[in-house]
Each structure stands twice: as C-alpha cells, then as structure tokens.
Write a protein that holds these residues in place. Structure first.
Motif, PDB file in Angstrom:
ATOM      1  N   ASP A  24       0.976  -1.143   0.030  1.00 24.62           N
ATOM      2  CA  ASP A  24       0.052   0.082  -0.055  1.00 24.62           C
ATOM      3  C   ASP A  24       0.884   1.272   0.003  1.00 24.62           C
ATOM      4  N   VAL A  25       0.639   2.139  -0.677  1.00 25.87           N
ATOM      5  CA  VAL A  25       1.289   3.422  -0.921  1.00 25.87           C
ATOM      6  C   VAL A  25       0.147   4.455  -0.447  1.00 25.87           C
ATOM      7  N   THR A  26       0.452   5.205   0.620  1.00 25.93           N
ATOM      8  CA  THR A  26      -0.525   6.356   0.981  1.00 25.93           C
ATOM      9  C   THR A  26       0.177   7.575   0.797  1.00 25.93           C
ATOM     10  N   LEU A  27      -0.587   8.504   0.337  1.00 23.66           N
ATOM     11  CA  LEU A  27      -0.120   9.806   0.219  1.00 23.66           C
ATOM     12  C   LEU A  27      -0.592  10.710   1.430  1.00 23.66           C
ATOM     13  N   GLU A  28      -0.070  11.885   1.203  1.00 21.13           N
ATOM     14  CA  GLU A  28      -0.378  13.030   2.543  1.00 21.13           C
ATOM     15  C   GLU A  28      -1.986  13.369   2.468  1.00 21.13           C
ATOM     16  N   ASN A  29      -2.361  13.304   1.512  1.00 23.72           N
ATOM     17  CA  ASN A  29      -3.727  13.709   1.102  1.00 23.72           C
ATOM     18  C   ASN A  29      -4.831  12.501   1.398  1.00 23.72           C
ATOM     19  N   GLY A  30      -4.493  11.485   1.846  1.00 24.51           N
ATOM     20  CA  GLY A  30      -5.133  10.197   2.155  1.00 24.51           C
ATOM     21  C   GLY A  30      -5.352   9.050   1.069  1.00 24.51           C
ATOM     22  N   LYS A  79       9.518   8.237   1.209  1.00 19.87           N
ATOM     23  CA  LYS A  79       8.559   9.038   1.788  1.00 19.87           C
ATOM     24  C   LYS A  79       9.071  10.601   1.496  1.00 19.87           C
ATOM     25  N   GLY A  80       7.992  11.256   1.222  1.00 13.82           N
ATOM     26  CA  GLY A  80       8.388  12.783   0.629  1.00 13.82           C
ATOM     27  C   GLY A  80       8.285  12.983  -0.640  1.00 13.82           C
ATOM     28  N   LEU A  81       8.425  11.891  -1.485  1.00 15.50           N
ATOM     29  CA  LEU A  81       8.545  12.056  -3.066  1.00 15.50           C
ATOM     30  C   LEU A  81       7.134  12.196  -3.694  1.00 15.50           C
ATOM     31  N   ASP A  82       7.482  12.907  -4.811  1.00 16.68           N
ATOM     32  CA  ASP A  82       6.144  13.164  -5.401  1.00 16.68           C
ATOM     33  C   ASP A  82       5.643  11.947  -6.257  1.00 16.68           C
ATOM     34  N   VAL A  83       4.215  11.460  -5.756  1.00 24.09           N
ATOM     35  CA  VAL A  83       3.751  10.123  -6.633  1.00 24.09           C
ATOM     36  C   VAL A  83       3.682  10.291  -7.908  1.00 24.09           C
ATOM     37  N   GLN A  84       3.560  11.443  -8.691  1.00 24.50           N
ATOM     38  CA  GLN A  84       3.479  11.670  -9.841  1.00 24.50           C
ATOM     39  C   GLN A  84       4.529  11.383 -10.726  1.00 24.50           C
ATOM     40  N   ASP A  85       5.836  11.321 -10.110  1.00 24.73           N
ATOM     41  CA  ASP A  85       7.110  11.287 -10.780  1.00 24.73           C
ATOM     42  C   ASP A  85       7.529   9.838 -10.458  1.00 24.73           C
ATOM     43  N   GLN A  86       6.910   8.922 -11.458  1.00 27.90           N
ATOM     44  CA  GLN A  86       7.010   7.601 -11.414  1.00 27.90           C
ATOM     45  C   GLN A  86       8.508   7.198 -11.361  1.00 27.90           C
ATOM     46  N   GLY A  87       9.287   7.879 -12.564  1.00 29.11           N
ATOM     47  CA  GLY A  87      10.608   7.623 -12.883  1.00 29.11           C
ATOM     48  C   GLY A  87      11.451   7.919 -11.702  1.00 29.11           C
ATOM     49  N   GLY A  88      11.244   9.125 -10.970  1.00 26.10           N
ATOM     50  CA  GLY A  88      11.837   9.534  -9.770  1.00 26.10           C
ATOM     51  C   GLY A  88      11.613   8.421  -8.609  1.00 26.10           C
ATOM     52  N   ALA A  89      10.622   8.180  -8.439  1.00 21.33           N
ATOM     53  CA  ALA A  89      10.336   7.040  -7.245  1.00 21.33           C
ATOM     54  C   ALA A  89      11.056   5.776  -7.548  1.00 21.33           C
TER      55      ALA A  89
END
Length: 438
Positions: A24-30, A79-89
């Motif tokens: 599970d990957v959860t974002l700060e916005n829930g 933790k703290g990475l932008d979920v929209q940056d698939q390549g960066g993650a």
C-alpha cells in the motif's frame, strides 16, 4: 505536488497458495494505491529474483525478508517524494539495490511497490489507471488482443508435455467481448474432446486443460479439432499461439523432449518447429530456442521472422538492453513485457519503448503465480500495446484480468479493440489482407 506519506507491505497469497508481497502506498492527502507481486514458475536466469526466506516454513517460500525491504529501506526512501514522478520514485528504489537481479531487496518487493505507486498516482489524479498510463507515456490507449491458453504444459503442468503453452488468439473478432465468446466455445470444445478420448484430467497452473497427450504435436492436433468443433475455421478468425519455453528443456544447443524420448540439436529443433508452422495456423511463437542459444534464435528468426511473431521471454526478460542487443543481432521480432521480470514500472516502460522504436511487438503478460491484481489489463490498454497474455479462460486470477478489459471497453468503446492489427505482419495478417481485397 502529491507527496508519498507511507509505504507498507503485507504478506498475501497467490494462485498457487504461495506467499507473495502486497504493498500500500498512501499519500499525505489520504489517497492510496495498492498492488501485488506475481510469481513465475518458468523463469529466465537474468530476471529479477523473488526474495524468499528459505528454511522449512511454507516450503521455503516465505516473504518476510522482502516485506522487511518494503517496510524498511524502501519506505524510508520514498517518503516525501512526488507520487506523480514514477521515474523518480523507481530510481529511488533502484538506488537501494545495486545488484542487477535485485537480490538485495527482492524483485517481489520492488515490483509491488512500483506498481502501487502507479495506482496511487492514478487515484490522486482522479483517472482510471489505463488513462494515467497513457497520459504518463504519451501512447494512445487501445484494448489489446488476448492470447489465451487452452492447454497448459511444461513447468505449468508438471512437465506432462514439453511445450509450455498451447494458446489461441482471435484476431478476426470485432470486439474484446467477441474474443471471450469465441474462446469460451474453443476452450470447452477442447475439454469435450479430451473427455471423449478419456484424457480429461483437470487444469494446469494457469487454468488450461491438463495435457494428457502422447506427443507434443497431439496437443496441436487436438487444438485444431477444438477450433473446428467450436464452429470456426482454423486460420480464419482463430489462430494458434505457442510458448515453447525452450529453456526448460534445452541448454547449450541441445534439446530433450522427454515426452517423446527425443534428443535434438539446435538445427533439428528449428526444423521441427518449422514443420509445425507449415502444418498448423500458428501466428505467434514464444522462446522457440533456449535463452543461451543466441545463434539458434537468430537462425529461427532469419527463416521464419517474416511469417510469424517471434517473442522473447526468458530470452529477453523485459530488459531494454537485451532487446536492443537482439534487434542488432536479428533475433526475435517481439518481446514479452512482465513487470516483475524487470522489477519496476520504469524499467518495463523502457523495454516497451525499445521494442517499439524498431517496430517490434510488445505483449504485456501475467505470470503463472497470479492474484486478483489487474494492473496488467490497464498497462496493456494504456500503452496501446496491442496484445495481452494472462493465462487461460478459467480461474478467477485469470478471469479478473479479462473482465477488467471488458469494463474498460465500456469506457473506451468497442472500436478501441485492436483486433488483428498486432499480427498484421504475420501470415495471418497477409492472408486477411488478401481475403479482404478479394
């Protein structure tokens, strides 16, 4: 920017009753994304490994170490990475494990996490996953042509026959739904034929009929009979696809067909398969030679690459560099895309792009150890990949993926189905063009 807040893994169970990894990957916005790692029985030696615990517990297949990877270093790095940056993650995950096969973290840990990130990003954007993948990559979405197992063999059926998958495709169908209906008829016709012969013995790992045959070619003969019993003309709307999985019974240019007590060299293996191509309506063939038989694969492609789709699976293991090498050598003309072979979404996308750059086919595929995860249905659609290989027409871990495509069809529309387009360069495509012109 939507930031990753938490990454957590748990142990779940796959279609063979073995442990696997769910993340599970959860974002700060829930918002949350979830994915599960599949597992293969027939595995290339150069693909990312599943990290297992060994020892006496659950046949040595426990995944506690892989879960430690997810809940420890992977979670901390993301933790703290932008979920929209698939390549960066994905790059952050890869930076934790310098081994080429991901034997430190485990490919089962990395792939479940990478896929879960993609799900979370789609949910965060308020898009269906296939649309998110299309927008992320720039490819136009389309519903893929299914490749569906009728008889399972090789490592999927206790080596009862040497050839691993005897499948059909329905490139002559007008919609995904029509493919399902025709496949239903062929699948159960095959079961009826086997029952009448006293050879019906249940199903294999991926849901295809268990192969009670006296030779490998008998499976091909029976498959043709099943197509005819279903009211179809073999080679018209319905064609045959094979996964030879030759690495399971071949090494150093030598091949052993145990069912037939037959030994062959590379040339004899090529001749045998060429005879099948001459005798049966085969439009696609996967891993015709073993992964270490480069010369054999090149020769097979030279002889038959202009009439049949030749897919590299164990031979290419969803690796962009291996695809580019094969393209330079003249080996294969298509690649199987298995995200868990690579270990991350980004590496799989790189392989897909490498294939498409040279006009190759790219077939998104499941594994023999599967779950209710439907990521690959969306991946094949979002990439406009053209083809999807999931297994057979029974067992819920297979049907959930086919059914997801039907749901997607409701949104994309019937016209989004690619039909025979992926096989346009094969003998079927050329035959279809002639029939249409006539």
């Amino acid at each position: 920017m939507s930031v990753i807040k938490n990454v957590s893994g748990r142990r779940v169970w796959d279609s063979r009753g073995h442990p696997t990894v769910e993340v599970d990957v959860t974002l700060e916005n829930g918002v949350m994304g979830r994915a599960i790692a599949p597992a293969g029985a027939s595995r290339g030696t150069r693909e990312a490994i599943d990290l297992r615990d060994g020892g006496p517990s659950v046949q040595g297949k426990n995944v506690r170490r892989a879960l430690e990877s997810v809940n420890g270093p992977i979670a901390a790095a993301l933790k703290g990475l932008d979920v929209q940056d698939q390549g960066g993650a994905d790059a952050a995950i890869l930076a934790l494990d310098g081994s080429p096969l991901k034997d430190k973290l485990g490919g089962n840990a990395t792939v479940a996490t990478s896929l879960a990130i993609m799900h979370a990003a789609a949910a965060d954007a308020g898009k269906p996953l296939w649309r998110h993948i299309s927008d992320m990559t720039g490819y136009a979405p389309s519903l893929p042509l299914p490749e569906i197992q009728i008889f399972g063999g090789g490592a999927h059926a206790g080596q009862r026959v040497d050839i691993q998958d005897f499948m059909i495709m329905v490139p002559g169908a007008s919609s995904f739904d029509e493919v399902m209906e025709i496949t239903n008829e062929v699948y159960f016709a095959a079961g009826d034929i086997m029952k009448a012969k006293g050879k019906l013995a249940g199903v294999a790992d991926e849901g295809g009929w268990w192969p009670m045959f006296d030779s490998n070619e008998e499976a091909l003969e029976t498959l043709v009979q099943a197509i005819e019993k279903a009211g179809e003309t073999p080679g018209d709307r319905v064609v045959i696809s094979l996964d030879i999985a030759a690495s399971e019974f071949g090494k150093d240019g030598r091949y052993r067909l145990a069912l037939e007590d037959r030994d062959m060299d590379s040339g004899e293996m090529i001749d045998m398969l060429g005879g099948w191509l001459d005798s049966y309506p085969i439009a696609s063939i996967e891993d015709p030679l073993s992964e270490d038989d480069v010369a054999g694969t090149v020769e097979f492609t030279r002889r038959f690459g202009d009439r049949v789709q030749i897919i590299g699976d164990d031979y290419l293991v969803t690796n962009a560099d291996l695809v580019r090498d094969a393209q330079a050598q003249g080996a294969c003309n298509a690649v199987l895309i298995k995200v868990n072979q690579a270990g991350t979404v980004s590496e799989s996308l790189e392989t897909f792009r490498a294939a498409r750059a040279k006009g190759w086919g790219a077939i998104v595929s499941a594994r023999s150890g599967e779950t209710e995860d439907v990521s690959i249905s969306h991946l094949a659609t979002g990439l406009g990949g053209g083809q999807l290989k999931v297994g057979s027409f029974t067992r819920s871990e297979r049907m959930v993926k086919w059914n997801e495509c039907l749901r997607i069809q409701d949104t994309l529309g019937v016209r989004s189905f690619v039909g025979g387009a992926p096989l346009a360069a094969t003998w079927w495509g050329k035959k279809n063009q002639k029939d249409t012109a006539a």
